[in-house]
Design a protein around this motif. Structure first.
Motif, PDB file in Angstrom:
ATOM      1  N   VAL A 110     -21.186  41.164  25.495  1.00  0.00           N
ATOM      2  CA  VAL A 110     -21.635  41.132  26.886  1.00  0.00           C
ATOM      3  C   VAL A 110     -23.025  41.763  26.982  1.00  0.00           C
ATOM      4  CG1 VAL A 110     -21.147  41.862  29.246  1.00  0.00           C
ATOM      5  CG2 VAL A 110     -19.260  41.289  27.709  1.00  0.00           C
ATOM      6  N   GLU A 111     -23.967  41.032  27.590  1.00  0.00           N
ATOM      7  CA  GLU A 111     -25.343  41.521  27.714  1.00  0.00           C
ATOM      8  C   GLU A 111     -25.782  41.639  29.172  1.00  0.00           C
ATOM      9  OE1 GLU A 111     -26.929  42.621  25.282  1.00  0.00           O
ATOM     10  OE2 GLU A 111     -26.066  41.700  23.480  1.00  0.00           O
ATOM     11  N   ARG A 112     -24.852  41.667  30.083  1.00  0.00           N
ATOM     12  CA  ARG A 112     -25.209  41.661  31.494  1.00  0.00           C
ATOM     13  C   ARG A 112     -25.852  42.970  31.924  1.00  0.00           C
ATOM     14  NH1 ARG A 112     -20.423  38.384  31.749  1.00  0.00           N
ATOM     15  NH2 ARG A 112     -19.053  40.184  31.976  1.00  0.00           N
ATOM     16  N   ALA A 113     -26.730  42.840  32.961  1.00  0.00           N
ATOM     17  CA  ALA A 113     -27.458  44.003  33.464  1.00  0.00           C
ATOM     18  C   ALA A 113     -26.521  45.034  34.080  1.00  0.00           C
ATOM     19  CB  ALA A 113     -28.497  43.560  34.495  1.00  0.00           C
ATOM     20  N   THR A 114     -25.427  44.583  34.704  1.00  0.00           N
ATOM     21  CA  THR A 114     -24.510  45.534  35.323  1.00  0.00           C
ATOM     22  C   THR A 114     -23.828  46.410  34.261  1.00  0.00           C
ATOM     23  OG1 THR A 114     -22.926  43.688  35.343  1.00  0.00           O
ATOM     24  CG2 THR A 114     -24.031  44.217  37.405  1.00  0.00           C
ATOM     25  N   ILE A 119     -23.547  51.635  31.157  1.00  0.00           N
ATOM     26  CA  ILE A 119     -23.698  52.345  29.879  1.00  0.00           C
ATOM     27  C   ILE A 119     -24.750  53.438  29.993  1.00  0.00           C
ATOM     28  CG2 ILE A 119     -24.489  52.073  27.492  1.00  0.00           C
ATOM     29  CD1 ILE A 119     -23.233  49.279  27.535  1.00  0.00           C
ATOM     30  N   GLU A 120     -25.886  53.102  30.625  1.00  0.00           N
ATOM     31  CA  GLU A 120     -26.995  54.048  30.704  1.00  0.00           C
ATOM     32  C   GLU A 120     -26.707  55.215  31.643  1.00  0.00           C
ATOM     33  OE1 GLU A 120     -30.248  51.640  31.896  1.00  0.00           O
ATOM     34  OE2 GLU A 120     -30.578  50.783  29.899  1.00  0.00           O
ATOM     35  N   THR A 121     -25.995  54.968  32.727  1.00  0.00           N
ATOM     36  CA  THR A 121     -25.774  56.016  33.728  1.00  0.00           C
ATOM     37  C   THR A 121     -24.429  56.700  33.610  1.00  0.00           C
ATOM     38  OG1 THR A 121     -24.839  54.463  35.343  1.00  0.00           O
ATOM     39  CG2 THR A 121     -27.245  54.738  35.326  1.00  0.00           C
ATOM     40  N   GLY A 122     -23.462  56.040  32.943  1.00  0.00           N
ATOM     41  CA  GLY A 122     -22.113  56.578  32.925  1.00  0.00           C
ATOM     42  C   GLY A 122     -21.431  56.454  34.267  1.00  0.00           C
ATOM     43  N   GLU A 123     -21.995  55.645  35.140  1.00  0.00           N
ATOM     44  CA  GLU A 123     -21.449  55.449  36.483  1.00  0.00           C
ATOM     45  C   GLU A 123     -21.257  53.952  36.733  1.00  0.00           C
ATOM     46  OE1 GLU A 123     -20.532  57.834  38.414  1.00  0.00           O
ATOM     47  OE2 GLU A 123     -21.390  59.555  37.352  1.00  0.00           O
ATOM     48  N   LEU A 124     -21.062  53.631  38.003  1.00  0.00           N
ATOM     49  CA  LEU A 124     -20.849  52.245  38.390  1.00  0.00           C
ATOM     50  C   LEU A 124     -22.114  51.419  38.169  1.00  0.00           C
ATOM     51  CD1 LEU A 124     -18.948  50.168  39.924  1.00  0.00           C
ATOM     52  CD2 LEU A 124     -20.223  50.846  41.974  1.00  0.00           C
ATOM     53  N   GLY A 125     -21.954  50.246  37.576  1.00  0.00           N
ATOM     54  CA  GLY A 125     -23.014  49.256  37.523  1.00  0.00           C
ATOM     55  C   GLY A 125     -22.578  48.059  38.338  1.00  0.00           C
ATOM     56  N   LEU A 137     -20.538  38.446  42.174  1.00  0.00           N
ATOM     57  CA  LEU A 137     -20.789  39.857  42.446  1.00  0.00           C
ATOM     58  C   LEU A 137     -19.935  40.664  41.477  1.00  0.00           C
ATOM     59  CD1 LEU A 137     -22.347  41.707  44.384  1.00  0.00           C
ATOM     60  CD2 LEU A 137     -20.312  41.766  45.827  1.00  0.00           C
ATOM     61  N   ARG A 138     -20.592  41.480  40.646  1.00  0.00           N
ATOM     62  CA  ARG A 138     -19.895  42.188  39.579  1.00  0.00           C
ATOM     63  C   ARG A 138     -19.974  43.687  39.768  1.00  0.00           C
ATOM     64  NH1 ARG A 138     -18.739  38.649  35.501  1.00  0.00           N
ATOM     65  NH2 ARG A 138     -19.879  36.667  35.540  1.00  0.00           N
ATOM     66  N   ALA A 139     -18.907  44.364  39.331  1.00  0.00           N
ATOM     67  CA  ALA A 139     -18.886  45.822  39.321  1.00  0.00           C
ATOM     68  C   ALA A 139     -18.175  46.261  38.051  1.00  0.00           C
ATOM     69  CB  ALA A 139     -18.161  46.364  40.554  1.00  0.00           C
ATOM     70  N   VAL A 140     -18.774  47.183  37.310  1.00  0.00           N
ATOM     71  CA  VAL A 140     -18.212  47.638  36.038  1.00  0.00           C
ATOM     72  C   VAL A 140     -18.331  49.153  35.952  1.00  0.00           C
ATOM     73  CG1 VAL A 140     -20.426  47.149  34.898  1.00  0.00           C
ATOM     74  CG2 VAL A 140     -18.359  47.426  33.519  1.00  0.00           C
ATOM     75  N   ARG A 141     -17.271  49.792  35.435  1.00  0.00           N
ATOM     76  CA  ARG A 141     -17.255  51.241  35.275  1.00  0.00           C
ATOM     77  C   ARG A 141     -16.896  51.604  33.836  1.00  0.00           C
ATOM     78  NH1 ARG A 141     -17.712  54.674  39.464  1.00  0.00           N
ATOM     79  NH2 ARG A 141     -17.048  54.054  41.572  1.00  0.00           N
ATOM     80  N   PRO A 142     -17.440  52.726  33.371  1.00  0.00           N
ATOM     81  CA  PRO A 142     -16.976  53.255  32.070  1.00  0.00           C
ATOM     82  C   PRO A 142     -15.535  53.734  32.200  1.00  0.00           C
ATOM     83  CG  PRO A 142     -19.062  54.256  32.763  1.00  0.00           C
ATOM     84  CD  PRO A 142     -18.523  53.542  33.943  1.00  0.00           C
ATOM     85  N   TRP A 143     -14.775  53.620  31.126  1.00  0.00           N
ATOM     86  CA  TRP A 143     -13.375  54.048  31.093  1.00  0.00           C
ATOM     87  C   TRP A 143     -13.304  55.287  30.205  1.00  0.00           C
ATOM     88  CZ3 TRP A 143      -8.940  50.050  29.827  1.00  0.00           C
ATOM     89  CH2 TRP A 143      -7.745  50.525  30.395  1.00  0.00           C
ATOM     90  N   PHE A 144     -13.080  56.430  30.832  1.00  0.00           N
ATOM     91  CA  PHE A 144     -13.057  57.703  30.111  1.00  0.00           C
ATOM     92  C   PHE A 144     -11.618  58.104  29.791  1.00  0.00           C
ATOM     93  CE2 PHE A 144     -17.098  57.910  32.365  1.00  0.00           C
ATOM     94  CZ  PHE A 144     -17.953  58.415  31.387  1.00  0.00           C
ATOM     95  N   HIS A 145     -11.456  58.662  28.606  1.00  0.00           N
ATOM     96  CA  HIS A 145     -10.158  59.228  28.214  1.00  0.00           C
ATOM     97  C   HIS A 145     -10.418  60.263  27.123  1.00  0.00           C
ATOM     98  CE1 HIS A 145      -5.905  59.646  27.482  1.00  0.00           C
ATOM     99  NE2 HIS A 145      -6.060  59.363  26.186  1.00  0.00           N
TER     100      HIS A 145
END
Length: 320
Positions: A110-114, A119-125, A137-145
């Motif tokens: 996956v190479e999408r900007a979101t 990845i860069e912010t560790g927050e919502l893209g 309309l896309r929204a992606v979050r890091p999954w922490f564990h």
């Protein structure tokens, strides 16, 4: 001349008012986008807290993950119009572990900007991104564990319902145009079929969504990438007894590229009639002022010039 000048001032003022009216449509589009992103983000927060999903993902149990996700996805699709759900491997792989909406496809990077923003912010893209035939309309979050990122979860929805909802709110007509260079012609033709394929209607843009084809939306001939950020008024169009004002506003994707334009058609009949009524009134008022002024000037000239000349002539004749 005065009436003509006044008319031009009225026209310019009305165009500015029209652009402000059209701007509210662009603001409505942006507000709807923000609202949908908030909905996707809230849904992601709930999904990321689901232990069954996390355990299956950590165990790399694709079948188990699909079994846990499929019922949730069905609910989200019916209730929230969510059409895409991805589980993505953490860096450096960034490959799709599971597409819940297309489970037979996986393993692609996956190479999408979101995703890059997440990845860069560790927050919502989040943001609009073009697929092969339309916006999603896309929204992606890091999954922490356990204090580390184990992957990313992405939700997306098609935005084809935006324009219909906006029309029901405002009564205006809308069209979404996209530069062809950002789309795939073969996919476009395959999705629409030969009878509905509009790829060749314009040399550089294609209408990906519209509420009407009868108000000049597909007649726009300008360059999408030169539309100013504040939008551009496109003048009035007369349809019988109705008058419409048209405008277009730039549409940017999640990477900030100006990839399309939001075309707006607003019924301006009442304002159009008021403008022409004001021009007629201004002409009549200025004509009356001109007549009165001419009469006053004539009286003053007779008294101050011709009367003096008559007296001078009488004195000269008396001396002769």
């Amino acid at each position: 001349v005065g009436a003509r000048i006044a008319g031009e001032i009225f026209e310019r003022t009305l165009e500015e008012a029209a652009l402000a009216t059209l701007q509210s449509a662009a603001d409505s589009f942006a507000a709807r986008e923000r609202s949908e992103i908030e909905k996707l983000a809230s849904t992601l927060d709930v999904l990321l807290a689901n232990d069954d999903l996390r355990d299956a993902f950590l165990a790399r149990d694709r079948e188990g993950l699909l079994a846990a996700a499929a019922p949730l996805f069905g609910t989200m699709t019916r209730r929230d119009r969510i059409t895409h759900w991805y589980f993505i491997e953490a860096e450096p792989a960034r490959t799709v572990f599971l597409r819940v909406h297309r489970p037979e496809l996986f393993g692609d990077r996956v190479e999408r900007a979101t995703l890059q923003r997440a990845i860069e912010t560790g927050e919502l893209g989040a943001g609009k991104e073009l697929g092969q035939t339309a916006f999603a309309l896309r929204a992606v979050r890091p999954w922490f564990h356990g204090g580390r990122v184990i992957g990313y979860v992405e939700l997306a929805e098609e935005i084809d319902h935006f324009l219909t909802a906006m029309k029901s709110d405002t009564g205006d007509e809308y069209g979404l145009l996209v530069k062809k260079k950002f789309l795939d012609e073969q996919s476009w033709a395959r999705v629409l079929g030969p009878r509905s394929n509009t790829w060749n209607d314009r040399p550089d843009v294609v209408v990906v969504d519209t509420t009407t084809f009868t108000e000049g939306i597909i007649d726009y001939s300008g360059d999408i990438e030169t539309i100013p950020d504040r939008g551009q008024a496109l003048g009035e169009a007369l349809r019988g007894e109705r008058a419409y004002v048209r405008g277009i506003f730039p549409v940017r994707d999640a990477a900030g590229r100006k990839v399309g334009g939001l075309f707006v058609v607003h019924d301006f009949t009442r304002q159009h009639a008021a403008l022409h009524g004001a021009i007629v009134e201004a002409f009549a008022a200025l004509l009356l002022i001109a007549v009165v002024t001419a009469a006053v000037v004539m009286v003053l000239v007779r008294r101050l010039v011709f009367a003096r000349l008559a007296r001078i002539r009488e004195r000269l004749e008396a001396h002769v």
